[in-house]
Scaffold this active site. Structure first.
Site, mmCIF file in Angstrom:
data_model
loop_
_atom_site.group_PDB
_atom_site.id
_atom_site.type_symbol
_atom_site.label_atom_id
_atom_site.label_comp_id
_atom_site.label_asym_id
_atom_site.label_seq_id
_atom_site.Cartn_x
_atom_site.Cartn_y
_atom_site.Cartn_z
ATOM 1 N N GLY A 14 32.785 15.143 -17.091
ATOM 2 C CA GLY A 14 34.042 15.777 -17.492
ATOM 3 C C GLY A 14 34.369 15.326 -18.903
ATOM 4 N N MET A 15 34.253 16.234 -19.870
ATOM 5 C CA MET A 15 34.475 15.895 -21.279
ATOM 6 C C MET A 15 35.791 16.513 -21.758
ATOM 7 S SD MET A 15 30.605 16.136 -22.847
ATOM 8 C CE MET A 15 31.069 15.371 -24.417
ATOM 9 N N SER A 16 36.688 15.655 -22.231
ATOM 10 C CA SER A 16 38.028 16.108 -22.627
ATOM 11 C C SER A 16 38.154 16.336 -24.123
ATOM 12 C CB SER A 16 39.055 15.055 -22.212
ATOM 13 O OG SER A 16 38.814 13.852 -22.929
ATOM 14 N N GLY A 18 37.918 13.609 -26.001
ATOM 15 C CA GLY A 18 38.355 12.275 -26.414
ATOM 16 C C GLY A 18 37.178 11.324 -26.539
ATOM 17 N N VAL A 19 37.442 10.138 -27.062
ATOM 18 C CA VAL A 19 36.362 9.183 -27.317
ATOM 19 C C VAL A 19 35.776 8.631 -26.015
ATOM 20 C CG1 VAL A 19 37.881 7.162 -27.558
ATOM 21 C CG2 VAL A 19 35.671 7.203 -28.738
ATOM 22 N N SER A 21 35.380 9.990 -22.895
ATOM 23 C CA SER A 21 34.421 10.875 -22.217
ATOM 24 C C SER A 21 33.212 11.165 -23.109
ATOM 25 C CB SER A 21 35.096 12.172 -21.768
ATOM 26 O OG SER A 21 35.692 12.857 -22.840
ATOM 27 N N MET A 40 37.283 20.887 -19.033
ATOM 28 C CA MET A 40 38.209 21.522 -18.086
ATOM 29 C C MET A 40 39.452 22.009 -18.815
ATOM 30 S SD MET A 40 38.148 18.762 -14.980
ATOM 31 C CE MET A 40 37.191 17.418 -15.664
ATOM 32 N N CYS A 105 46.390 14.993 -10.209
ATOM 33 C CA CYS A 105 45.361 15.684 -10.997
ATOM 34 C C CYS A 105 43.972 15.135 -10.668
ATOM 35 C CB CYS A 105 45.655 15.532 -12.488
ATOM 36 S SG CYS A 105 44.431 16.350 -13.543
ATOM 37 N N CYS A 202 49.503 15.523 -19.316
ATOM 38 C CA CYS A 202 48.645 16.450 -20.055
ATOM 39 C C CYS A 202 49.313 17.781 -20.358
ATOM 40 C CB CYS A 202 47.324 16.657 -19.318
ATOM 41 S SG CYS A 202 47.506 17.202 -17.627
#
Length: 376
Positions: A14-16, A18-19, A21, A40, A105, A202
Site C-alpha cells: 500500500g503506497m500512499s 509518503g516516505v 510506504s 488507494m 480505516c 486523511c
C-alpha cells in the site's frame, strides 16, 4: 512465512506517496520479493481551488515505483471508505462520542478492502509502512508487537486486526526508527525522501475541522455550564468538543471563585445539549476507575470469557496503564490499577502484554467507583 523463496513471493505494498510506504517498497524489492505498489484513493479531496492532493500523491507513488523498478496501480475505494469509515465517523459524532477513524480505516479498508484487492493480484502478503512488528511462533500463530520506534509505534491503530489479516501482512519498517527510514530514502535518492509526514484525519487533511464537520452535521449550539450549575457561556455544538479538551472554549479569562486554573471540558449531556466545564487539569470529574467497551477484537484466538491483568492505552502515544480486563464475547469491562484521566467514549482502548498488542475495543462508558460517570 510461507515456504516460498522471496522471488516467488508476491507482496502488494500500500503506497500512499509518503516516505514510509516508499521505503517499505524499496526494502522488499531489495530483499528480492516480487513487489507491486498500489495507491488507494479513499476520498475525493479536491479543494476549493480544484487541487486534488491525491493526484499529487499518486505522482509521487509513480515516481518512486519507477525509481525502484516495480509495477504500480491505483485503486478507488471511495465508496467502501464512505460506507464503512465515514458513515461510522458521522454516526459517532451524532451520538456525542469522539470517533477514531484511523482504527476503522485500518480494519475496513487497508486490511480488508485492500487485502481483498491484493489477493486478486495474486499476492501472498500485503505490506504497509506502519511502525509495528509481526512474529510467527512455532505453532504458526502470528503475534503483533510494538514498533521499535516507541515514538512512532502504531499498534494502537492496528489493534482491530485479526489473526487471518496478520498472517497475510508484513511491516518492513517495524524494526526501524523514523530517522533511519528517512536516511534510507535519502541514500536511495527516492522522490519522497524529504516529503513531510501527513498529519490529521486523511479525509480532512489541512482543512479546518470545525468547518468540515459542519458541512455534514448541523451544529446545535447550547449552554456551557459548570457542574455546580453556573452558566459560563455558550458552546458551538457538542460534537466540536472532547473530554479533557482545554483550548477553544472561549472562557479563558474567566476565573472561578477560588482558582485561576485553566478551564477544561469535563462532560457533555446530549439530552439537554449542555457542555460541562471545570477548572484544573486534574479536575476530579476527569478521572474514572473503569470502563465498558464493545466491538472487542483480539489479534489472536482467545477464550470467549476470561479475566486478565495486562496494560492498556486509551489514546495514541499514551503511557501504558495497568488494568484488569473482564472479557465476555465482544464486550469487555476494564478496571484500572489507578484512576485514569479523560477517558473518551468512541476512542479505542488497546491491550498489551509486554511488547505484544493483544487487541482492542471501542469505549462506550466510563465509571467512577462503580457509578456511571455523569455527563461524559
Amino acid at each position: 512465512m510461507s515456504g516460498k523463496s522471496p522471488a516467488q513471493t508476491r507482496v502488494v505494498v500500500g503506497m500512499s506517496g509518503g516516505v514510509d510506504s516508499s521505503v517499505t517498497a524499496l526494502l522488499l524489492k531489495e530483499q528480492g520479493y516480487d513487489v507491486i505498489g498500489v495507491f488507494m484513493k479513499n476520498w475525493d479531496d479536491t479543494d476549493e481551488n480544484g487541487v486534488c492532493t491525491a493526484t499529487e500523491d499518486y505522482k509521487d507513488v509513480a515516481a518512486v515505483a519507477d525509481q525502484i523498478g516495480v509495477p504500480y496501480y491505483s485503486v478507488n475505494f471511495e465508496k467502501e471508505y464512505w460506507d464503512r469509515v465515514f458513515e461510522y465517523f458521522l454516526a459517532e459524532y451524532r451520538a456525542g462520542r469522539t470517533p477514531n477513524p484511523d482504527v476503522m480505516c485500518n480494519k475496513e479498508i487497508k486490511f480488508k478492502a485492500f487485502l481483498d484487492y491484493a489477493m486478486e493480484l495474486g499476492a501472498d502478503y500485503v505490506a504497509t509502512g506502519h511502525y509495528a512488528q509481526v512474529r510467527t511462533d512455532e505453532n504458526g500463530i502470528v503475534h503483533m508487537l510494538r514498533g521499535a520506534d516507541n515514538n512512532k509505534d502504531q499498534t494502537y491503530f492496528l489493534s482491530q486486526l485479526t489473526q487471518e489479516q496478520l498472517k497475510k501482512t508484513m511491516f518492513p519498517l517495524g524494526h526501524l526508527e523514523k530517522p533511519e527510514v528517512r536516511k534510507i530514502a535519502e541514500k536511495a535518492g527516492l522522490a519522497t525522501a524529504k516529503k513531510k509526514d501527513s498529519t490529521g484525519i486523511c479525509f480532512i487533511g489541512e482543512k479546518n475541522f470545525k468547518k468540515f464537520l459542519g458541512e455534514y452535521l448541523p451544529a446545535q449550539p447550547g449552554k456551557m455550564m459548570t457542574l455546580d450549575g453556573i452558566e459560563m457561556g455558550n458552546h458551538a455544538g457538542l460534537m466540536y468538543y472532547t473530554i479533557g479538551q482545554r483550548g477553544g472554549l472561549g472562557i479563558g479569562g474567566q476565573h472561578g471563585q477560588l482558582t485561576s486554573d485553566p478551564w477544561f471540558v469535563v462532560g457533555k449531556d446530549l439530552t439537554t445539549n449542555t457542555l460541562y466545564v471545570g477548572q484544573g487539569f486534574h479536575h476530579e470529574h476527569l478521572y474514572s476507575t473503569s470502563l465498558d467497551a464493545s466491538d472487542l477484537s483480539f489479534t489472536r484466538e482467545m477464550p470467549e470469557t476470561f479475566d486478565l491483568h495486562c496494560t492498556a492505552k486509551f489514546r495514541y502515544r499514551q503511557e501504558d496503564t495497568g488494568v484488569t480486563i473482564h472479557v465476555n464475547g465482544d464486550k469487555v469491562t476494564v478496571d484500572f490499577d489507578e484512576p485514569v484521566r479523560a477517558i473518551t467514549p468512541g476512542q479505542a482502548v488497546v491491550f498489551y502484554d509486554g511488547e505484544e498488542c493483544l487487541g482492542g475495543a471501542m469505549i462506550d462508558v466510563a465509571y467512577k467507583a462503580q457509578k456511571v460517570m455523569q455527563y461524559q
